[in-house]
Each structure stands twice: as C-alpha cells, then as structure tokens.
Design a protein around this motif. Structure first.
Motif, PDB file in Angstrom:
ATOM      1  N   ILE A  42     -30.745  28.039   8.111  1.00 18.36           N
ATOM      2  CA  ILE A  42     -30.525  27.234   6.908  1.00 18.36           C
ATOM      3  C   ILE A  42     -31.363  27.765   5.752  1.00 18.36           C
ATOM      4  O   ILE A  42     -30.874  27.932   4.628  1.00 18.36           O
ATOM      5  CB  ILE A  42     -30.869  25.754   7.192  1.00 18.36           C
ATOM      6  N   HIS A  43     -32.619  28.054   6.024  1.00 16.89           N
ATOM      7  CA  HIS A  43     -33.551  28.555   5.014  1.00 16.89           C
ATOM      8  C   HIS A  43     -33.054  29.864   4.406  1.00 16.89           C
ATOM      9  O   HIS A  43     -33.033  30.033   3.180  1.00 16.89           O
ATOM     10  CB  HIS A  43     -34.919  28.749   5.675  1.00 16.89           C
ATOM     11  N   ILE A  59     -24.950  29.569   1.253  1.00 18.36           N
ATOM     12  CA  ILE A  59     -24.561  28.161   1.309  1.00 18.36           C
ATOM     13  C   ILE A  59     -25.061  27.466   0.052  1.00 18.36           C
ATOM     14  O   ILE A  59     -26.040  27.890  -0.568  1.00 18.36           O
ATOM     15  CB  ILE A  59     -25.104  27.430   2.561  1.00 18.36           C
ATOM     16  N   VAL A  81     -29.929  20.451   6.951  1.00 15.56           N
ATOM     17  CA  VAL A  81     -31.332  20.084   7.157  1.00 15.56           C
ATOM     18  C   VAL A  81     -31.426  18.719   7.829  1.00 15.56           C
ATOM     19  O   VAL A  81     -32.218  18.517   8.761  1.00 15.56           O
ATOM     20  CB  VAL A  81     -32.096  20.098   5.820  1.00 15.56           C
ATOM     21  N   LYS A 136     -29.612  29.640   2.441  1.00 14.68           N
ATOM     22  CA  LYS A 136     -29.839  29.073   1.105  1.00 14.68           C
ATOM     23  C   LYS A 136     -30.493  30.110   0.197  1.00 14.68           C
ATOM     24  O   LYS A 136     -30.115  30.262  -0.973  1.00 14.68           O
ATOM     25  CB  LYS A 136     -30.702  27.821   1.205  1.00 14.68           C
ATOM     26  N   SER A 165     -26.824  22.907   2.408  1.00 16.23           N
ATOM     27  CA  SER A 165     -28.174  23.045   2.960  1.00 16.23           C
ATOM     28  C   SER A 165     -28.777  21.691   3.296  1.00 16.23           C
ATOM     29  O   SER A 165     -29.333  21.497   4.381  1.00 16.23           O
ATOM     30  CB  SER A 165     -29.072  23.786   1.962  1.00 16.23           C
ATOM     31  N   GLU A 166     -28.647  20.741   2.384  1.00 19.28           N
ATOM     32  CA  GLU A 166     -29.204  19.405   2.615  1.00 19.28           C
ATOM     33  C   GLU A 166     -28.563  18.736   3.831  1.00 19.28           C
ATOM     34  O   GLU A 166     -29.248  18.103   4.640  1.00 19.28           O
ATOM     35  CB  GLU A 166     -29.004  18.544   1.369  1.00 19.28           C
ATOM     36  N   PRO A 223     -26.636  24.189  -2.206  1.00 20.69           N
ATOM     37  CA  PRO A 223     -27.705  23.212  -1.961  1.00 20.69           C
ATOM     38  C   PRO A 223     -27.217  21.984  -1.198  1.00 20.69           C
ATOM     39  O   PRO A 223     -27.938  21.461  -0.345  1.00 20.69           O
ATOM     40  CB  PRO A 223     -28.183  22.852  -3.365  1.00 20.69           C
TER      41      PRO A 223
END
Length: 319
Positions: free
Chosen positions: A280-281, A289, A298, A284, A294-295, A291
């Motif tokens: 994910i990190h 991907i 997460v 992004k 990503s959220e 935001p």
C-alpha cells in the motif's frame, strides 16, 4: 535477465513497525524492487539481487503451460478457469466448483490431484493450490503425458513451465534452483529483480498468452484469492490497472497493466501483515493507486485494531 551494470542496485531497506497506541512493539525489515519488461531495475529498497523462493507468486507463469499449448481451447476452458489456475483460493464452494470444472472438462478424476487435503476438509479440491494442479493435469491430458508424477521436476509439464519462465528471464533453464512448494510442485529461487521483471512481462501486453492470464485475474479477482483477501481487494479497487498475486513467506508481486512495470516485495522474516502494509505504501508513493484506494486498503490491512496499526518507514530509491 538484463542488469543495471555500472549502477547502484541497492539502497536502504524499508521498515514496517507495529505501533500499539503509538509505541513501537515490533519491526519487520522489507526489500522491494521495481523493474520494467526489459529486466531493468528502476527503483529499489534493499537489493535487487536478494534471492528467495517466489512461492505462489509464480502461478501466473505456471499457467503459461495452459495458455501456450491449446489446452484452453481443447477443453473449452474460460477465463474463470484460468483465474482459478492462477489462484491461492480459500476453498469456498464457488472456487472448488471452478477447479472441478477444469478436471471434468478434461475428463480427469479428482483423485489425480496430488496436492494435500487441507486439515478438516474432505478433498484436495479444497486446497488453495488445487487450481494450479488442475491446470497442470489438463495440460498433461491434452499432450498425452502421464498424469502420475506430474509434480516431478523431470516431468514434461514441469519442464515446459521451466522453459517458459527461463525464456522470459533470458536464462538457461539449467541455472534455475528449485525446491518443492508446500503443495508439492516445484517453485524457483529467484532474485527480487527477476520476480519484478516477470510481473512487468505479465502487465506489458506484449504476449497474447500473458495478456489473457492478466485479464482473467483482473476480471475474476474473487477466484484468484477471495473476499477480504489483499489480491482480490486491490484488483477490484483498481479496476483493471493492477494485477496482483501474493506468495507465502512475505512475497507480494504486482504488475501495472499497459506500462510494463512490475513490483516485487519480500518481508525478510516472512510476515504476511508487513507485505500488505508495504505494498500500500509503495503503490501510493508511485502513484499506482489513488489516495482514496490507499485509505480503503489501509483500513483493511494496516489498521490491525483500535489500538494497533502498521506504519512503513522508507521509500524506493531511483537508480
């Protein structure tokens, strides 16, 4: 595989921290590499030469034995069948039925499967790698190769798979180191840069066979893993832009469709939770991907509980 001669091929590793109410409780060291479909290392955290077993992230390339031999056409198999061949599934009824469909169409009895029967289950059809095994058996049936011994390294179906992977990495097959995966099939000891290059090939669209495999995976993501699993969620959320396949012991590989770019991640202690946080990190960071995606990821894969979450320190470095 093409290397980045004369250039730096390593940088600082990434670190995943488990924070409990903001206090570091555990740490995981992680390495990651981005390559293009020419095998060139573009971004790295750690070393592109770090070698480890590719595990189940190899499955889309084992599936080349199916797409390149006319097996799909011979038995009327669909993209749903191809997706389950690439899968590490949950043993759900829909997934098990898809594996059975491959065997039924190829006129193979399920007793030919040599993968284990999961604990508490009744059939090897329910094992997470059964789709891959069904695909191998279908190729054997189509080519009139023996169904018995299909997991042996000198069996024609395994020699064919090795040939396909060797061609992609432009290496002699005799140079590959292999070992048995938990399901009994051979897996290969590859550099992270080689894994990333394979996924760059998968995502490039240069080969009709690999394009079909990628398309099957992104169109049927619930067959590739299952509801709530990272690969399924990522492919659903990115709507055909990324193809993703996890492997055991901290392996995660992702390809960016149409751009010929591949990402390979290895958590050095094998922790499953850390590879998802890193993926994910990095996705992004690279803009693969949004935001909002990503959220969402997460919340599912980095926020462990109300009091614990995963945090990633570090970035990929450009070479």
């Amino acid at each position: 595989m093409t290397s980045s001669r004369g250039r730096r091929t390593n940088s600082a590793e990434l670190e995943v921290r488990l924070l409990r109410e903001g206090i570091i409780e555990s740490k995981h060291d992680v390495q990651a590499v981005v390559c293009d479909n020419r095998g060139r290392t573009l971004l790295v955290a750690g070393s592109a030469e770090t070698a480890t077993f590719v595990r189940s992230s190899l499955k889309p390339f084992q599936a080349l034995a199916v797409t390149t031999t006319g097996t799909l056409e011979r038995y009327g198999l669909t993209d749903r069948d191809l997706a389950i061949i690439c899968s590490s599934h949950q043993g759900k009824i829909e997934q098990v039925r898809q594996v059975f469909n491959i065997l039924w169409r190829a006129d193979i009895d399920p007793t030919a499967l040599q993968c284990p029967t999961p604990a508490g289950k009744r059939s090897p059809l329910e094992y997470n790698c059964s789709g891959k095994h069904a695909g191998m058996l279908a190729v054997c049936q189509q080519r009139n190769w023996p169904l018995s011994g299909y997991l042996q390294r000198n069996h024609p179906v395994q020699e064919l798979i090795l040939q396909k992977v060797a061609e992609l990495l432009r290496m002699p097959g005799v140079e590959f180191i292999s070992a048995r995966d938990d399901c009994g099939a051979p897996t290969y000891f590859l550099q992270l840069g080689q894994m990333a290059a394979l996924y760059a090939h998968l995502a490039s669209g240069d080969s009709l066979d690999m394009e079909r495999i990628a398309r099957a995976m992104i169109h049927h993501p619930t067959l590739v893993a299952g509801e709530g699993e990272f690969d399924t969620e990522l492919m659903q959320l990115t709507e055909g832009e990324l193809v993703s396949k996890a492997g055991a012991e901290g392996i995660q590989c992702i390809g960016r469709l149409g751009e010929g770019l591949g990402l390979a991640i290895k958590v050095m202690d094998g922790a499953k939770r850390a590879k998802y946080a890193v993926a994910i990190h990095l996705l992004k960071q690279m803009g693969w991907i949004s935001p909002s995606v990503s959220e969402t990821l997460v919340e599912s894969f980095a926020n462990i509980s109300e009091v614990a979450r995963l945090e990633v320190a570090g970035e990929l470095a450009m070479l």
